[in-house]
Write an enzyme that holds these catalytic residues in place. Structure first.
Site, PDB file in Angstrom:
ATOM      1  N   TRP A  64    -103.543 -26.150 -32.910  1.00  0.00           N
ATOM      2  CA  TRP A  64    -102.129 -25.827 -33.030  1.00  0.00           C
ATOM      3  C   TRP A  64    -102.089 -24.636 -33.975  1.00  0.00           C
ATOM      4  CZ3 TRP A  64     -98.402 -25.550 -36.933  1.00  0.00           C
ATOM      5  CH2 TRP A  64     -97.066 -25.551 -36.515  1.00  0.00           C
ATOM      6  N   GLU A  93     -86.299 -30.886 -28.414  1.00  0.00           N
ATOM      7  CA  GLU A  93     -87.752 -30.721 -28.525  1.00  0.00           C
ATOM      8  C   GLU A  93     -88.485 -30.786 -27.182  1.00  0.00           C
ATOM      9  OE1 GLU A  93     -88.749 -35.142 -30.448  1.00  0.00           O
ATOM     10  OE2 GLU A  93     -89.920 -33.424 -31.084  1.00  0.00           O
ATOM     11  N   ARG A 131    -102.203 -33.629 -30.753  1.00  0.00           N
ATOM     12  CA  ARG A 131    -102.105 -33.042 -32.090  1.00  0.00           C
ATOM     13  C   ARG A 131    -101.986 -31.523 -32.056  1.00  0.00           C
ATOM     14  NH1 ARG A 131    -104.138 -36.890 -35.904  1.00  0.00           N
ATOM     15  NH2 ARG A 131    -104.382 -35.231 -37.415  1.00  0.00           N
ATOM     16  N   CYS A 176    -103.747 -30.026 -34.931  1.00  0.00           N
ATOM     17  CA  CYS A 176    -105.146 -29.745 -34.656  1.00  0.00           C
ATOM     18  C   CYS A 176    -105.911 -31.062 -34.648  1.00  0.00           C
ATOM     19  CB  CYS A 176    -105.812 -28.817 -35.658  1.00  0.00           C
ATOM     20  SG  CYS A 176    -105.087 -27.190 -35.752  1.00  0.00           S
ATOM     21  N   LYS A 195     -97.980 -33.440 -32.646  1.00  0.00           N
ATOM     22  CA  LYS A 195     -97.571 -34.798 -32.979  1.00  0.00           C
ATOM     23  C   LYS A 195     -97.584 -35.043 -34.483  1.00  0.00           C
ATOM     24  CE  LYS A 195     -96.534 -39.046 -32.033  1.00  0.00           C
ATOM     25  NZ  LYS A 195     -95.114 -39.219 -31.678  1.00  0.00           N
ATOM     26  N   GLU A 243     -80.664 -37.997 -33.631  1.00  0.00           N
ATOM     27  CA  GLU A 243     -81.934 -38.282 -32.962  1.00  0.00           C
ATOM     28  C   GLU A 243     -81.861 -37.912 -31.474  1.00  0.00           C
ATOM     29  OE1 GLU A 243     -84.837 -38.748 -33.802  1.00  0.00           O
ATOM     30  OE2 GLU A 243     -85.843 -39.761 -32.156  1.00  0.00           O
ATOM     31  N   HIS A 250     -63.974 -29.715 -37.652  1.00  0.00           N
ATOM     32  CA  HIS A 250     -64.200 -28.712 -38.707  1.00  0.00           C
ATOM     33  C   HIS A 250     -65.090 -27.563 -38.243  1.00  0.00           C
ATOM     34  CE1 HIS A 250     -62.138 -31.233 -41.565  1.00  0.00           C
ATOM     35  NE2 HIS A 250     -62.900 -32.262 -41.181  1.00  0.00           N
ATOM     36  N   ASN A 305    -109.011 -28.255 -39.607  1.00  0.00           N
ATOM     37  CA  ASN A 305    -107.602 -28.620 -39.516  1.00  0.00           C
ATOM     38  C   ASN A 305    -107.029 -28.416 -40.912  1.00  0.00           C
ATOM     39  OD1 ASN A 305    -105.152 -29.776 -39.008  1.00  0.00           O
ATOM     40  ND2 ASN A 305    -105.916 -31.868 -38.744  1.00  0.00           N
ATOM     41  N   GLY A 306    -105.874 -27.738 -41.007  1.00  0.00           N
ATOM     42  CA  GLY A 306    -105.287 -27.480 -42.326  1.00  0.00           C
ATOM     43  C   GLY A 306    -105.087 -25.990 -42.528  1.00  0.00           C
ATOM     44  N   LYS A 345     -84.259 -35.187 -29.649  1.00  0.00           N
ATOM     45  CA  LYS A 345     -85.074 -35.484 -28.458  1.00  0.00           C
ATOM     46  C   LYS A 345     -84.833 -34.430 -27.390  1.00  0.00           C
ATOM     47  CE  LYS A 345     -87.302 -37.559 -29.832  1.00  0.00           C
ATOM     48  NZ  LYS A 345     -87.563 -38.168 -31.060  1.00  0.00           N
TER      49      LYS A 345
HETATM   50  C1  AGP Z   1     -90.098 -36.429 -33.397  1.00  0.00           C
HETATM   51  O1  AGP Z   1     -89.864 -36.566 -32.063  1.00  0.00           O
HETATM   52  C2  AGP Z   1     -90.980 -35.417 -33.836  1.00  0.00           C
HETATM   53  N1  AGP Z   1     -91.805 -34.807 -32.947  1.00  0.00           N
HETATM   54  C3  AGP Z   1     -91.085 -35.111 -35.313  1.00  0.00           C
HETATM   55  O2  AGP Z   1     -89.818 -34.775 -35.752  1.00  0.00           O
HETATM   56  C4  AGP Z   1     -91.667 -36.233 -36.210  1.00  0.00           C
HETATM   57  O3  AGP Z   1     -90.795 -37.307 -36.266  1.00  0.00           O
HETATM   58  C5  AGP Z   1     -91.940 -35.658 -37.613  1.00  0.00           C
HETATM   59  O4  AGP Z   1     -92.868 -34.628 -37.513  1.00  0.00           O
HETATM   60  C6  AGP Z   1     -92.397 -36.702 -38.601  1.00  0.00           C
HETATM   61  O5  AGP Z   1     -93.616 -37.255 -38.224  1.00  0.00           O
HETATM   62  P1  AGP Z   1     -94.165 -38.559 -38.916  1.00  0.00           P
HETATM   63  O6  AGP Z   1     -93.210 -39.648 -38.628  1.00  0.00           O
HETATM   64  O7  AGP Z   1     -95.507 -38.777 -38.305  1.00  0.00           O
HETATM   65  O8  AGP Z   1     -94.248 -38.275 -40.388  1.00  0.00           O
END
Ligand code: AGP
Length: 612
Positions: free
Chosen positions: A73, A492, A27, A2, A607, A485, A508, A99-100, A489
């Site tokens: 969000w 997401e 956000r 948000c 984000k 990672e 395994h 926000n929150g 990527k």
């Molecule tokens: C990564 O591509 C993400 N969208 C997400 O996992 C992110 O890394 C995570 O929310 C942590 O965010 P931060 O580094 O701002 O704490």
């Protein structure tokens, strides 16, 4: 998670608010809204992206020099016009953006229903708006900020709020607990925002609100107090953001721009920190705590998502070079466990945004336990940066794509410098090896540029695998977190189910998934594990899996064996994550694009995750 923006001054508020919301859209982007104060309160809200709100408002009268806006969000109540913010109180006296999460909203709502209040939405924010109005109507003498203060004393949970009151025509009242808010001080005008991005083009003077601060903003200045009604003194900070950072430039997406920026951002991360003769690494932010770090019996690295993957790489580096035991924790688990932690431990919190709710909660727990707590963070002035004892900024510049790319390589760069510095200080690394590694690190930007030249080739590979339903990513040793990672990527932004695995673990379980439909992306540059990972590739091929291998340039053996190969320059294995991740970012990007996905704003994500 948000975004909030607010403006108070002489200018027309609408364009400032709408442009601010566009900058904050990363956000949260399921709905948005604005409220303008112009003798009365005009509220406009729309489900969907900010442009939909803009088109909607442009068709109507939208006057006012004071206003607030929000991009959402969803947490409580799905995305819809009615759940979009701002939320009015029942009699329209107040309007609130938030926000929150108000955790006790259902109890508060029950009490307010008994008092005759009714609700239009399913949100916790509307409960807060009504609670403020409840206190306001209790007492004729009370003003808006006192009603807000009384309401906030009843709230359990997190909030960053901006509030307008129809009866107090010259004010924005903002408050925070948990969710960040920053106030920009312009020339006869003020701005409120969740982060500095909407403010930077107007002023570089900002005040970051601390938890439980309430700001009363008026044309002739603003004052701060806390929810207990004690005055709080203002600390003005200087912003250092380039306006160009908010534009995509010639790139189609922020994510692509940020992938391409990595050679420069990695350089920025180590700029001034590596002595030109490779003899020393200087981490200025850690100078005073370094004696404690040097004596640490254990280092615990904590983060979420991509930052957690960087933490895993940190574990390999610190244990290998500095020989200090390292544990890596998900912040969301750590905060609710009963971790055994004490004064001899060093806790490193990693966060791009510095505002991730779980990471901040882990920070508070580590502080309570008396550990030495340091941060690795990208956003200057963020809560993490302000609440840790010491830290290192990653200097990657603002990252707007929801999928983290340049922030990750910057975090890994910092962790590499940290591990090497600690090793040198503790005498656990030979000086030759140390200097060789520092030199290699300084050569990464050039090698990164070479990898980016494979973009067209990676696009062709993406064409072949874009319709996959599942994907498996494999890596060994320090490249296992890179496989994790890569998988994150892909999932997401393309919504393909992808799993990262330590290659040795494949036998395994995951090997059962392998068939001629499964792309298996193997991170396999020449290192100590090379022969082992070649065997893993053979195992996949024997089961008709499609192997896409990330290999050291000129590796004929794997070029022949794998279905597709992306070559990366040779490097010391400890530095390889910084290179190997780049093709994985590009592969995910192109696959997502070919599938028609919204690369910069993938569904359901935000984000900065400022709620639990
Ligand atoms: C990564 O591509 C993400 N969208 C997400 O996992 C992110 O890394 C995570 O929310 C942590 O965010 P931060 O580094 O701002 O704490």
């Amino acid at each position: 998670m948000c975004g909030i923006v607010g403006y108070l001054g002489e200018k027309d508020a609408f364009p400032i608010l709408i442009n601010g919301l566009k900058k904050l859209e990363y956000r949260g982007y399921d709905s948005s809204g604005i409220a303008l104060l112009n003798g009365k309160l005009d509220v406009f809200k729309k489900m969907g992206k900010v442009t939909e709100l803009e088109n909607f408002v442009l068709k109507q009268k939208h006057i006012g020099n004071i206003g607030i806006g929000h991009t959402r969000w969803a947490t409580h109540g799905g995305p819809s016009d009615k759940n979009a913010h701002p939320h009015n109180s029942m009699h329209g006296i107040f309007t609130v953006v938030h926000n929150g999460i108000i955790e006790n909203y259902s109890t508060l709502k029950e009490d307010l229903l008994k008092q005759g209040f009714s609700f239009q939405s399913e949100t916790d924010t509307e409960v807060l708006a009504n609670l403020i109005e409840f206190f306001y109507k209790q007492d004729n003498e009370i003003n808006a900020e006192s009603a807000i203060q009384l309401a906030l004393l009843k709230v359990v949970g997190a909030y960053g709020i901006a509030v307008l009151c129809k009866n107090e025509k010259d004010k924005i009242i903002a408050a925070r607990k948990g969710s960040p808010l920053v106030i920009g001080i312009g020339n006869g005008e003020y701005f409120v925002a969740s982060d500095a991005s909407p403010i930077a083009e107007f002023t570089s003077q900002v005040v970051y609100l601390n938890n439980e601060d309430i700001a009363i903003i008026q044309k002739d200045g603003f004052t701060l107090k806390n929810v207990q009604n004690n005055p709080v003194s203002l600390k003005v900070s200087q912003l250092n953001l380039e306006i160009g950072e908010f534009n995509k430039g010639n790139y189609e997406h922020f994510m692509l721009k940020e992938i391409y920026e990595q050679p420069a951002t990695i350089e920025e991360t180590f700029r001034g920190r590596l002595k030109p003769d490779y003899s020393e690494i200087v981490l200025g932010g850690l100078i005073y705590v370094f004696p404690k770090i040097q004596k640490a019996e254990r280092i615990i690295i904590i983060g979420c998502g991509t930052s957690w993957h960087a933490a895993l790489i940190g574990e390999y580096l610190i244990e290998e070079f500095a020989q200090v035991p390292v544990e890596v924790e998900y912040a969301s688990e750590f905060r609710y466990r009963k971790p055994v932690l004490g004064k001899s431990d060093v806790v490193i919190l990693i966060s791009q945004s510095g505002e991730t709710a779980d990471t901040l909660a882990a920070l508070h727990l580590a502080n309570e336990k008396g550990a030495t707590v340091i941060g690795i963070c990208n956003v200057v002035g963020s809560t993490l940066a302000r609440e840790t004892e010491a830290g290192v900024y990653t200097h990657a510049g603002i990252e707007i794509g929801v999928a983290s790319t340049k922030a990750f390589t910057a975090q890994v760069t910092v962790l590499t410098m940290f591990a090497l510095k600690l090793a040198k200080t503790k005498g656990t690394i030979e000086i030759d090896e140390y200097q060789k590694l520092v030199k290699e690190l300084s050569g990464i930007p050039e090698k990164g540029r070479i990898i980016l030249q494979s973009n067209e080739k990676i696009k062709l590979i993406a064409e072949k695998y874009k319709d996959a339903v599942n994907a498996l990513y494999l890596g060994r040793g320090i490249l296992f977190p890179v496989a994790l990672e890569g998988a994150l990527k892909l999932k997401e932004i393309s919504y393909i189910h992808a799993e990262g695995y330590a290659a040795g673990e494949m036998k395994h379980g995951p090997i059962a998934l392998v068939d001629d439909n499964l792309p298996v992306i193997v991170v396999a540059p020449r290192d100590d594990y090379y022969e082992k990972i070649v065997s893993n590739i053979q195992e996949v091929k024997a089961r008709k899996g499609n192997v896409i291998a990330i290999v050291t340039e000129g590796d004929k053996r794997l070029i022949e064996l794998a279905n597709d190969c992306i070559e990366i320059p040779n490097s010391h294995p400890a530095i390889a994550p910084l290179l190997a991740v780049i093709p994985l970012q590009l592969l995910a990007y192109h696959i997502a694009l070919l599938r028609g996905c919204d690369v910069d704003q993938p569904r359901n994500l935000a984000k900065s995750v400022t709620v639990e």
